[in-house]
Design a protein around this motif. Structure first.
Motif, PDB file in Angstrom:
ATOM      1  N   SER A 129     -13.646  82.158  25.351  1.00 52.05           N
ATOM      2  CA  SER A 129     -13.044  82.514  24.765  1.00 52.05           C
ATOM      3  C   SER A 129     -12.774  82.698  27.404  1.00 52.05           C
ATOM      4  CB  SER A 129     -13.234  84.690  24.912  1.00 52.05           C
ATOM      5  OG  SER A 129     -13.756  84.668  23.680  1.00 52.05           O
ATOM      6  N   ALA A 130     -13.795  82.548  27.648  1.00 56.54           N
ATOM      7  CA  ALA A 130     -13.348  82.967  28.860  1.00 56.54           C
ATOM      8  C   ALA A 130     -13.553  81.507  28.890  1.00 56.54           C
ATOM      9  CB  ALA A 130     -15.243  82.395  29.831  1.00 56.54           C
ATOM     10  N   GLY A 131     -13.096  80.163  28.895  1.00 55.43           N
ATOM     11  CA  GLY A 131     -12.315  79.328  29.558  1.00 55.43           C
ATOM     12  C   GLY A 131     -10.791  79.386  29.091  1.00 55.43           C
ATOM     13  N   ILE A 132     -10.502  80.349  27.988  1.00 54.24           N
ATOM     14  CA  ILE A 132      -9.277  80.194  27.695  1.00 54.24           C
ATOM     15  C   ILE A 132      -8.263  81.590  28.451  1.00 54.24           C
ATOM     16  CG2 ILE A 132      -7.503  81.322  25.534  1.00 54.24           C
ATOM     17  CD1 ILE A 132      -9.420  80.322  23.811  1.00 54.24           C
ATOM     18  N   PHE A 133      -9.792  82.717  28.854  1.00 54.40           N
ATOM     19  CA  PHE A 133      -8.639  82.913  29.917  1.00 54.40           C
ATOM     20  C   PHE A 133      -8.679  82.498  31.240  1.00 54.40           C
ATOM     21  CE2 PHE A 133     -11.265  87.992  28.828  1.00 54.40           C
ATOM     22  CZ  PHE A 133     -10.089  87.417  27.494  1.00 54.40           C
ATOM     23  N   ALA A 136      -4.860  80.461  30.913  1.00 56.04           N
ATOM     24  CA  ALA A 136      -3.847  81.317  30.511  1.00 56.04           C
ATOM     25  C   ALA A 136      -3.535  81.899  31.290  1.00 56.04           C
ATOM     26  CB  ALA A 136      -4.051  82.025  28.645  1.00 56.04           C
ATOM     27  N   TYR A 137      -4.926  82.721  31.916  1.00 55.02           N
ATOM     28  CA  TYR A 137      -3.894  84.080  33.127  1.00 55.02           C
ATOM     29  C   TYR A 137      -4.256  82.707  34.150  1.00 55.02           C
ATOM     30  CZ  TYR A 137      -5.953  88.345  30.577  1.00 55.02           C
ATOM     31  OH  TYR A 137      -5.819  89.179  29.740  1.00 55.02           O
ATOM     32  N   THR A 138      -4.237  81.622  33.951  1.00 55.06           N
ATOM     33  CA  THR A 138      -3.229  81.092  35.780  1.00 55.06           C
ATOM     34  C   THR A 138      -1.769  80.747  34.955  1.00 55.06           C
ATOM     35  OG1 THR A 138      -5.456  79.616  35.584  1.00 55.06           O
ATOM     36  CG2 THR A 138      -4.197  78.900  37.035  1.00 55.06           C
ATOM     37  N   ILE A 139      -1.888  80.405  34.207  1.00 53.65           N
ATOM     38  CA  ILE A 139      -0.588  80.332  33.756  1.00 53.65           C
ATOM     39  C   ILE A 139       0.070  81.158  34.182  1.00 53.65           C
ATOM     40  CG2 ILE A 139       0.674  79.385  32.552  1.00 53.65           C
ATOM     41  CD1 ILE A 139      -1.225  77.526  30.940  1.00 53.65           C
ATOM     42  N   MET A 248      -4.156  90.576  23.849  1.00 61.15           N
ATOM     43  CA  MET A 248      -3.540  91.018  25.286  1.00 61.15           C
ATOM     44  C   MET A 248      -4.909  91.196  25.722  1.00 61.15           C
ATOM     45  SD  MET A 248      -1.669  88.394  26.770  1.00 61.15           S
ATOM     46  CE  MET A 248      -0.986  88.614  25.286  1.00 61.15           C
ATOM     47  N   PRO A 249      -5.876  90.570  26.116  1.00 61.27           N
ATOM     48  CA  PRO A 249      -7.190  90.680  26.651  1.00 61.27           C
ATOM     49  C   PRO A 249      -7.371  92.079  28.668  1.00 61.27           C
ATOM     50  CG  PRO A 249      -7.436  88.606  26.429  1.00 61.27           C
ATOM     51  CD  PRO A 249      -6.356  88.979  26.491  1.00 61.27           C
ATOM     52  N   PHE A 342     -15.450  85.032  33.736  1.00 58.65           N
ATOM     53  CA  PHE A 342     -16.130  84.351  34.388  1.00 58.65           C
ATOM     54  C   PHE A 342     -17.600  84.633  34.378  1.00 58.65           C
ATOM     55  CE2 PHE A 342     -18.008  82.182  38.121  1.00 58.65           C
ATOM     56  CZ  PHE A 342     -17.800  81.242  37.454  1.00 58.65           C
ATOM     57  N   ALA A 343     -17.495  86.203  35.383  1.00 61.90           N
ATOM     58  CA  ALA A 343     -18.427  86.656  35.828  1.00 61.90           C
ATOM     59  C   ALA A 343     -19.663  86.897  34.621  1.00 61.90           C
ATOM     60  CB  ALA A 343     -18.482  87.430  37.344  1.00 61.90           C
ATOM     61  N   SER A 344     -19.239  87.744  33.736  1.00 60.36           N
ATOM     62  CA  SER A 344     -19.984  88.987  32.718  1.00 60.36           C
ATOM     63  C   SER A 344     -20.238  87.527  31.770  1.00 60.36           C
ATOM     64  CB  SER A 344     -19.017  90.046  32.880  1.00 60.36           C
ATOM     65  OG  SER A 344     -19.047  90.985  33.341  1.00 60.36           O
TER      66      SER A 344
END
Length: 485
Positions: A129-133, A136-139, A248-249, A342-344
């Motif tokens: 999940s963190a990897g997808i975050f 996708a969030y960078t884009i 949508m997180p 990423f942190a948690s």
């Protein structure tokens, strides 16, 4: 004129930084939960407008009006789909997600909630999940930063790339300092500004058209401009945008931050009303903009051009600050959601084996905010990165397809298990991306096949693998009973 607009922009940006500094001073000892979730102390007005503003990025003031301006009201199916999806997420998803996130070991991120929901010791779901975050969030953040560059380039002739870096620095500053509380409160003010701008500009333009002050292009509109029902793919694709809300997180995390179920009900009414108004007037801005302006070279600046033609500099500067508000309110939420994931969900459990202090966690999250913002600026400044609407569409599709079916099943299906969740997230994301790469020309928005595939695989894998334990189903039954936490 642009000097007065620049002054308004600067005052607005200083105010945003001030909010970040205020919450940094006020809640610097709030720890991980305070920085990433506001201590679950958000009120109904702040949560509602923050959820809406973090969703409605600059595309609602630039991308959607541009599509309506250029192609007609057939493009308004996107607004219809979003309105329906947003309302359903507040009514059905929000109450149970808020309660379940607390019952699931007081989870503060979506990946953490999904892992705790199944009482799993595996970190696979959190890492995936963190990897997808992060990707996708960078884009997604790139689209917001690109909008800031377009605004400053159009209004004050500033180099677009310089404007992008400047906007990114401001967003980083208040997100870096104040965390979730600063993000929510800046979103609250920005949500009010966005609504005001979208209400005022089309109404004034329509009044001028009725008094003979428009371009008089009613008879020159393209054939089929007023045709709402164009083809089934366009209608279905527009409605498919609504599926994104369920996964949508950075939006559904607001559901988790509310103080109580009572506040949630009030917040739902406020949020749904705000969103319906925003979407309605965004569509009207495109239609009225075409009637008022006639043909312009770049449809993406229809709202900017309309505002600058109608209002004096100080007022136009204030109304155009709504574009900054839209861009920043989405970018800050995305940066914080990525940082918390990423942190948690990676740094603390994987790299530090749960030995990281709260202070260390906060700095790990802030580092991610910085890195993603820099990469997002690099993407946005690339001439080949695509349109603002296109970047949003790609990121929105990945999130909706990957997390939407899994979140819904985790909340409403007692038999759902960890294996089904992992399979569903991977399948939804992969199918969405493959459809985008290889079948985009078919004309159907990739979130629809991605969502359906993720849903089917989630259910099939869950049924073929071991049922959840009695301990897991006991928590589900407690949440399903409607008990407040």
């Amino acid at each position: 004129m642009f000097n007065a607009e620049l002054v308004v922009f600067c005052v607005y940006l200083v105010f945003m930084i001030g909010v970040g500094v205020f919450f940094f001073v006020r809640s610097k000892d709030g720890g991980e939960k305070g920085y990433f979730l506001g201590g679950r102390q958000m009120g109904p007005w702040v949560s509602a407008l923050s959820a809406g503003a973090s969703d409605m990025s600059a595309w609602v003031l630039m991308g959607l009006p541009a599509s309506i301006y250029a192609a007609g009201i057939g493009q308004s199916w996107i607004a219809i789909g979003l309105a329906i999806g947003y309302a359903l997420s507040w009514i059905f998803e929000a109450p149970r997600l808020r309660r379940y996130s607390i019952a699931a070991n007081d989870s503060i991120t979506i990946p953490q909630y999904l892992t705790n929901r199944f009482l799993s010791k595996s970190r696979a779901l959190q890492i995936i999940s963190a990897g997808i975050f992060l990707i996708a969030y960078t884009i997604y953040a790139a689209s917001s930063i690109k909008a800031c560059g377009t605004l400053f380039s159009t209004v004050i002739n500033m180099d677009a790339t310089v404007a992008m870096y400047m906007a990114a620095c401001i967003i980083i500053c208040y997100t870096f300092l104040g965390g979730f509380s600063a993000v929510c409160w800046t979103d609250f003010f920005q949500g009010l500004l966005m609504l005001g701008a979208l209400l005022i500009a089309p109404i004034f333009a329509l009044a001028l058209i009725n008094s003979g002050g428009g371009a008089g292009t009613m008879g020159q509109l393209p054939d089929g401009y007023w045709n709402l029902f164009t083809n089934w793919k366009e209608v279905l694709s527009g409605l498919g945008w609504g599926l994104g809300y369920f996964g949508m997180p950075h939006i559904i995390i607001r559901f988790m931050s509310l103080r109580s179920d009572k506040d949630l009900k009030k917040s739902a009414k406020i949020g749904i009303t705000w969103t319906v108004l925003i979407l309605t007037f965004s569509v009207l801005a495109g239609i009225i903009g075409h009637l008022f302006l006639g043909e312009i070279a770049d449809s993406s600046v229809v709202f900017i051009t309309m505002v600058r033609k109608i209002f004096p500099a100080l007022i136009s500067g204030l109304l155009l600050s709504a574009i900054l508000a839209a861009a920043m309110s989405t970018a800050d939420s995305q940066l914080l959601a990525s940082a918390s994931a990423f942190a948690s969900d990676v740094y603390k459990p994987v790299f530090r084996k749960n030995k990281a202090s709260e202070k260390e966690m906060l700095w790990a999250g802030r580092f991610v905010v910085l890195v993603i913002a820099v990469v997002a600026v690099l993407i946005a400044s690339n001439p080949n990165s695509g349109t603002i609407m296109g970047l949003v569409e790609n990121a929105w599709g990945v999130f909706g397809a990957a997390f939407g079916p899994v979140i819904l099943l985790s909340l409403f299906w007692r038999r759902f298990n960890f294996q089904g969740a992992v399979a569903g997230i991977l399948t939804g994301a992969v199918v969405d991306i493959l459809w985008l790469v290889f079948l985009k020309d078919f004309g159907l928005y990739e979130i629809i096949p991605g969502f359906i595939a993720g849903l089917i695989v989630s259910v099939v894998v869950a049924l073929l693998t071991k049922a959840p334990s009695d301990e897991v189903t006991a928590v589900y039954d407690k949440v399903a009973s409607g008990e407040d936490f």
